[in-house]
Scaffold this motif. Sequence first.
Motif, PDB file in Angstrom:
ATOM      1  N   GLY A  36       0.796  -1.228   0.000  1.00 41.29           N
ATOM      2  CA  GLY A  36       0.000   0.000   0.000  1.00 41.29           C
ATOM      3  C   GLY A  36       0.827   1.276   0.000  1.00 41.29           C
ATOM      4  N   ARG A  37       2.002   1.221  -0.526  1.00 42.53           N
ATOM      5  CA  ARG A  37       2.858   2.412  -0.587  1.00 42.53           C
ATOM      6  C   ARG A  37       2.722   3.070  -1.957  1.00 42.53           C
ATOM      7  N   ALA A  38       3.276   4.277  -2.087  1.00 43.85           N
ATOM      8  CA  ALA A  38       3.207   5.025  -3.346  1.00 43.85           C
ATOM      9  C   ALA A  38       4.048   4.327  -4.415  1.00 43.85           C
ATOM     10  N   THR A  39       3.495   4.247  -5.643  1.00 47.00           N
ATOM     11  CA  THR A  39       4.211   3.585  -6.743  1.00 47.00           C
ATOM     12  C   THR A  39       4.796   4.577  -7.736  1.00 47.00           C
ATOM     13  N   ASP A  40       4.498   5.851  -7.588  1.00 46.42           N
ATOM     14  CA  ASP A  40       5.011   6.845  -8.540  1.00 46.42           C
ATOM     15  C   ASP A  40       6.369   7.408  -8.128  1.00 46.42           C
ATOM     16  N   VAL A  41       6.979   6.809  -7.132  1.00 41.97           N
ATOM     17  CA  VAL A  41       8.295   7.246  -6.657  1.00 41.97           C
ATOM     18  C   VAL A  41       9.369   6.649  -7.569  1.00 41.97           C
ATOM     19  N   ALA A  42      10.432   7.416  -7.797  1.00 42.56           N
ATOM     20  CA  ALA A  42      11.535   6.928  -8.627  1.00 42.56           C
ATOM     21  C   ALA A  42      12.246   5.778  -7.915  1.00 42.56           C
ATOM     22  N   ILE A  43      12.574   4.759  -8.689  1.00 42.48           N
ATOM     23  CA  ILE A  43      13.241   3.576  -8.128  1.00 42.48           C
ATOM     24  C   ILE A  43      14.710   3.652  -8.498  1.00 42.48           C
ATOM     25  N   ARG A  44      15.561   3.535  -7.477  1.00 44.53           N
ATOM     26  CA  ARG A  44      16.997   3.559  -7.744  1.00 44.53           C
ATOM     27  C   ARG A  44      17.395   2.265  -8.451  1.00 44.53           C
ATOM     28  N   PRO A  45      18.192   2.363  -9.513  1.00 44.73           N
ATOM     29  CA  PRO A  45      18.643   1.144 -10.185  1.00 44.73           C
ATOM     30  C   PRO A  45      19.658   0.376  -9.335  1.00 44.73           C
ATOM     31  N   LEU A  46      19.747  -0.899  -9.600  1.00 44.60           N
ATOM     32  CA  LEU A  46      20.745  -1.728  -8.914  1.00 44.60           C
ATOM     33  C   LEU A  46      22.127  -1.351  -9.412  1.00 44.60           C
ATOM     34  N   ASP A  47      23.146  -1.534  -8.572  1.00 43.14           N
ATOM     35  CA  ASP A  47      24.498  -1.316  -9.082  1.00 43.14           C
ATOM     36  C   ASP A  47      24.828  -2.456 -10.057  1.00 43.14           C
ATOM     37  N   GLU A  48      25.790  -2.233 -10.893  1.00 43.32           N
ATOM     38  CA  GLU A  48      26.083  -3.130 -12.020  1.00 43.32           C
ATOM     39  C   GLU A  48      26.410  -4.552 -11.566  1.00 43.32           C
ATOM     40  N   GLU A  49      27.192  -4.721 -10.546  1.00 42.81           N
ATOM     41  CA  GLU A  49      27.591  -6.067 -10.101  1.00 42.81           C
ATOM     42  C   GLU A  49      26.405  -6.845  -9.536  1.00 42.81           C
ATOM     43  N   LYS A  50      25.553  -6.163  -8.779  1.00 41.40           N
ATOM     44  CA  LYS A  50      24.366  -6.838  -8.249  1.00 41.40           C
ATOM     45  C   LYS A  50      23.435  -7.243  -9.391  1.00 41.40           C
ATOM     46  N   ALA A  51      23.310  -6.369 -10.392  1.00 42.46           N
ATOM     47  CA  ALA A  51      22.455  -6.667 -11.540  1.00 42.46           C
ATOM     48  C   ALA A  51      23.000  -7.858 -12.314  1.00 42.46           C
ATOM     49  N   VAL A  52      24.311  -7.879 -12.526  1.00 41.56           N
ATOM     50  CA  VAL A  52      24.932  -9.001 -13.236  1.00 41.56           C
ATOM     51  C   VAL A  52      24.727 -10.289 -12.453  1.00 41.56           C
ATOM     52  N   GLN A  53      24.950 -10.239 -11.148  1.00 39.80           N
ATOM     53  CA  GLN A  53      24.802 -11.439 -10.327  1.00 39.80           C
ATOM     54  C   GLN A  53      23.351 -11.941 -10.336  1.00 39.80           C
ATOM     55  N   ALA A  54      22.396 -11.027 -10.209  1.00 39.16           N
ATOM     56  CA  ALA A  54      20.981 -11.416 -10.193  1.00 39.16           C
ATOM     57  C   ALA A  54      20.564 -12.027 -11.528  1.00 39.16           C
ATOM     58  N   SER A  55      20.975 -11.395 -12.607  1.00 36.64           N
ATOM     59  CA  SER A  55      20.620 -11.927 -13.929  1.00 36.64           C
ATOM     60  C   SER A  55      21.334 -13.228 -14.232  1.00 36.64           C
ATOM     61  N   ALA A  56      22.584 -13.333 -13.854  1.00 37.31           N
ATOM     62  CA  ALA A  56      23.326 -14.574 -14.088  1.00 37.31           C
ATOM     63  C   ALA A  56      22.668 -15.720 -13.318  1.00 37.31           C
ATOM     64  N   ASP A  57      22.249 -15.439 -12.075  1.00 39.80           N
ATOM     65  CA  ASP A  57      21.528 -16.469 -11.307  1.00 39.80           C
ATOM     66  C   ASP A  57      20.232 -16.850 -12.013  1.00 39.80           C
ATOM     67  N   LEU A  58      19.525 -15.847 -12.512  1.00 42.08           N
ATOM     68  CA  LEU A  58      18.275 -16.093 -13.217  1.00 42.08           C
ATOM     69  C   LEU A  58      18.496 -16.941 -14.467  1.00 42.08           C
ATOM     70  N   VAL A  59      19.520 -16.617 -15.246  1.00 45.96           N
ATOM     71  CA  VAL A  59      19.822 -17.367 -16.471  1.00 45.96           C
ATOM     72  C   VAL A  59      20.233 -18.798 -16.140  1.00 45.96           C
ATOM     73  N   GLY A  60      21.084 -18.970 -15.133  1.00 45.41           N
ATOM     74  CA  GLY A  60      21.513 -20.317 -14.746  1.00 45.41           C
ATOM     75  C   GLY A  60      20.354 -21.160 -14.254  1.00 45.41           C
TER      76      GLY A  60
END
Length: 171
Positions: free
Chosen positions: A58-82
């Motif tokens: 029930g929180r506001a959804t129009d707030v800007a979302i900070r992007p993940l840092d590059e290494e966390k994004a790579v790790q998350a996607s690599a886990d997802l792909v594997g």
Amino acid sequence: MILPVFKLGTLALKTLCKPIGNRIKKEAGLHPRFRQSIINIAQANHRLTTNLQRRIYGRATDVAIRPLDEEKAVQASADLVGEFFVFTVAGVALVFEVQRSSRSEARKEEARKQELELLRQKDEELAREVEQLRRRMSEVEQLAKERGLSGVFKSRVPKETDNIPKDALPS
């Protein structure tokens, strides 16, 4: 004989796909073009999950979302792909096993149908034999009525020579 070998092969495939999935995770972060693609996927996934969590709580959804840092994004996607690779292999093995099982059931059903057809043919044959026996019984009953009880036991048809005395017959 083939079934245990097939099941063993499926188990070996599942066991081998985990290290392959880990290798894919490792290589995903090292390849430059693929790395940028998986970073974009991870950022989109992060935005989606964050928005969903905000809506759930029930929180506001129009707030800007900070992007993940590059290494966390790579790790998350690599886990997802594997994990996607591992689940895809397991899913394909499952579909193949279900298809094999359904073919086996179809063969069993066909064998049952053939057995039922044989039983139906035997039943028809027995019905014909019973009908023949009924006709013969009715013939015997008819003969019994015509000749009496002694005619039933002497079921042969009288010949012309039966009425001639035995001493008049040539030897």
